[in-house]
Design a protein around this motif. Structure first.
Motif, PDB file in Angstrom:
ATOM      1  N   MET A   1      -5.460  61.288  51.600  1.00  0.00           N
ATOM      2  CA  MET A   1      -6.258  59.920  52.022  1.00  0.00           C
ATOM      3  C   MET A   1      -4.102  59.754  53.371  1.00  0.00           C
ATOM      4  O   MET A   1      -5.201  59.762  54.075  1.00  0.00           O
ATOM      5  CB  MET A   1      -6.451  59.186  51.195  1.00  0.00           C
ATOM      6  N   ALA A   2      -3.430  60.171  52.367  1.00  0.00           N
ATOM      7  CA  ALA A   2      -1.864  59.970  53.096  1.00  0.00           C
ATOM      8  C   ALA A   2      -2.715  60.886  54.260  1.00  0.00           C
ATOM      9  O   ALA A   2      -2.131  60.472  55.671  1.00  0.00           O
ATOM     10  CB  ALA A   2      -0.829  60.193  52.796  1.00  0.00           C
ATOM     11  N   VAL A   3      -2.441  61.976  54.727  1.00  0.00           N
ATOM     12  CA  VAL A   3      -2.678  62.575  55.338  1.00  0.00           C
ATOM     13  C   VAL A   3      -3.999  62.232  55.999  1.00  0.00           C
ATOM     14  O   VAL A   3      -3.942  62.373  57.283  1.00  0.00           O
ATOM     15  CB  VAL A   3      -3.250  64.348  54.787  1.00  0.00           C
TER      16      VAL A   3
ATOM     17  N   ALA B   1       3.980  57.859  64.082  1.00  0.00           N
ATOM     18  CA  ALA B   1       3.514  57.398  62.856  1.00  0.00           C
ATOM     19  C   ALA B   1       4.246  57.802  61.258  1.00  0.00           C
ATOM     20  O   ALA B   1       4.128  57.371  60.477  1.00  0.00           O
ATOM     21  CB  ALA B   1       1.967  58.013  62.895  1.00  0.00           C
ATOM     22  N   PHE B   2       4.787  58.892  62.020  1.00  0.00           N
ATOM     23  CA  PHE B   2       5.600  58.941  60.391  1.00  0.00           C
ATOM     24  C   PHE B   2       6.596  57.951  60.155  1.00  0.00           C
ATOM     25  O   PHE B   2       7.795  57.298  60.911  1.00  0.00           O
ATOM     26  CB  PHE B   2       6.437  60.463  60.998  1.00  0.00           C
ATOM     27  N   SER B   3       6.034  57.776  59.093  1.00  0.00           N
ATOM     28  CA  SER B   3       7.105  57.045  58.372  1.00  0.00           C
ATOM     29  C   SER B   3       7.610  57.479  57.434  1.00  0.00           C
ATOM     30  O   SER B   3       6.861  58.566  57.226  1.00  0.00           O
ATOM     31  CB  SER B   3       5.920  55.973  57.163  1.00  0.00           C
ATOM     32  N   SER B   4       8.729  57.057  56.546  1.00  0.00           N
ATOM     33  CA  SER B   4       9.216  57.751  55.130  1.00  0.00           C
ATOM     34  C   SER B   4       8.088  58.550  54.021  1.00  0.00           C
ATOM     35  O   SER B   4       8.247  59.982  53.960  1.00  0.00           O
ATOM     36  CB  SER B   4       9.616  57.388  54.055  1.00  0.00           C
ATOM     37  N   ASP B   5       7.190  57.195  53.872  1.00  0.00           N
ATOM     38  CA  ASP B   5       5.945  57.741  53.178  1.00  0.00           C
ATOM     39  C   ASP B   5       5.446  59.482  53.316  1.00  0.00           C
ATOM     40  O   ASP B   5       4.832  60.289  52.872  1.00  0.00           O
ATOM     41  CB  ASP B   5       5.512  57.343  52.510  1.00  0.00           C
TER      42      ASP B   5
ATOM     43  N   ARG C   1      10.791  67.626  59.940  1.00  0.00           N
ATOM     44  CA  ARG C   1      11.658  67.550  58.806  1.00  0.00           C
ATOM     45  C   ARG C   1      13.409  67.113  59.451  1.00  0.00           C
ATOM     46  O   ARG C   1      13.714  67.064  58.613  1.00  0.00           O
ATOM     47  CB  ARG C   1      11.877  69.410  58.237  1.00  0.00           C
ATOM     48  N   LEU C   2      13.431  67.338  60.607  1.00  0.00           N
ATOM     49  CA  LEU C   2      14.784  66.489  60.839  1.00  0.00           C
ATOM     50  C   LEU C   2      14.769  65.014  60.146  1.00  0.00           C
ATOM     51  O   LEU C   2      15.754  64.604  60.353  1.00  0.00           O
ATOM     52  CB  LEU C   2      14.218  66.048  62.745  1.00  0.00           C
ATOM     53  N   LEU C   3      13.240  64.036  60.464  1.00  0.00           N
ATOM     54  CA  LEU C   3      13.284  62.473  59.504  1.00  0.00           C
ATOM     55  C   LEU C   3      13.333  62.776  58.759  1.00  0.00           C
ATOM     56  O   LEU C   3      14.676  61.436  57.902  1.00  0.00           O
ATOM     57  CB  LEU C   3      12.274  62.367  60.287  1.00  0.00           C
ATOM     58  N   ALA C   4      13.099  64.058  57.785  1.00  0.00           N
ATOM     59  CA  ALA C   4      13.259  63.680  56.483  1.00  0.00           C
ATOM     60  C   ALA C   4      15.015  63.844  55.909  1.00  0.00           C
ATOM     61  O   ALA C   4      15.289  63.500  54.820  1.00  0.00           O
ATOM     62  CB  ALA C   4      12.508  64.740  56.048  1.00  0.00           C
ATOM     63  N   ALA C   5      15.571  64.781  56.819  1.00  0.00           N
ATOM     64  CA  ALA C   5      16.893  65.243  56.178  1.00  0.00           C
ATOM     65  C   ALA C   5      17.550  63.403  56.600  1.00  0.00           C
ATOM     66  O   ALA C   5      18.510  63.326  56.134  1.00  0.00           O
ATOM     67  CB  ALA C   5      17.151  66.083  57.685  1.00  0.00           C
ATOM     68  N   GLN C   6      17.121  63.173  58.239  1.00  0.00           N
ATOM     69  CA  GLN C   6      18.133  61.647  58.846  1.00  0.00           C
ATOM     70  C   GLN C   6      17.767  60.602  57.428  1.00  0.00           C
ATOM     71  O   GLN C   6      18.422  60.173  56.900  1.00  0.00           O
ATOM     72  CB  GLN C   6      16.993  61.193  59.760  1.00  0.00           C
ATOM     73  N   LEU C   7      16.372  60.666  56.487  1.00  0.00           N
ATOM     74  CA  LEU C   7      16.223  59.710  56.049  1.00  0.00           C
ATOM     75  C   LEU C   7      17.004  59.705  54.659  1.00  0.00           C
ATOM     76  O   LEU C   7      17.085  58.371  54.239  1.00  0.00           O
ATOM     77  CB  LEU C   7      14.467  59.558  55.654  1.00  0.00           C
ATOM     78  N   GLN C   8      17.111  61.291  54.735  1.00  0.00           N
ATOM     79  CA  GLN C   8      18.175  61.588  52.628  1.00  0.00           C
ATOM     80  C   GLN C   8      19.266  60.763  52.842  1.00  0.00           C
ATOM     81  O   GLN C   8      20.011  61.081  51.731  1.00  0.00           O
ATOM     82  CB  GLN C   8      18.211  62.765  52.329  1.00  0.00           C
ATOM     83  N   GLN C   9      20.136  60.694  54.579  1.00  0.00           N
ATOM     84  CA  GLN C   9      21.495  60.599  54.473  1.00  0.00           C
ATOM     85  C   GLN C   9      21.550  59.357  54.355  1.00  0.00           C
ATOM     86  O   GLN C   9      20.276  58.253  54.043  1.00  0.00           O
ATOM     87  CB  GLN C   9      22.286  61.128  55.624  1.00  0.00           C
TER      88      GLN C   9
END
Length: 79
Positions: free
Chosen positions: A36-38, A2-6, A71-79
């Motif tokens: 609400m997002a959480v 369910a993780f999206s970038s937001d 954190r891994l997904l966030a790092a990947q999204l920043q690349q």
């Protein structure tokens, strides 16, 4: 997953800043939008991520278990 970038950004902001209000300030949002997002993320994952019994939300064991993946997904999204 369910993780999206937001919602990765919101989830990590709450972890890093220690409250919905501080996370909202860091993200340029209102606290109710962060809460609400959480809540939506918790519903999608069917797991409680933050204990809300005290003034500031405390991460649950489930939140700490998901943190490395987020954190891994966030790092990947920043690349």
């Amino acid at each position: 997953m369910a993780f999206s970038s937001d919602n990765v950004q919101v989830f990590l902001a709450v972890l890093d800043h220690g409250s919905f209000s501080a996370a909202a300030r860091a993200l340029g949002r209102v606290p109710s939008a962060v809460s609400m997002a959480v809540g939506h993320l918790e519903a999608e994952l069917d797991v409680l991520l933050f204990e809300r019994m005290c003034r500031d939300p405390r991460p649950t064991a489930a939140a700490r278990a998901l943190e490395p993946q987020a954190r891994l997904l966030a790092a990947q999204l920043q690349q």
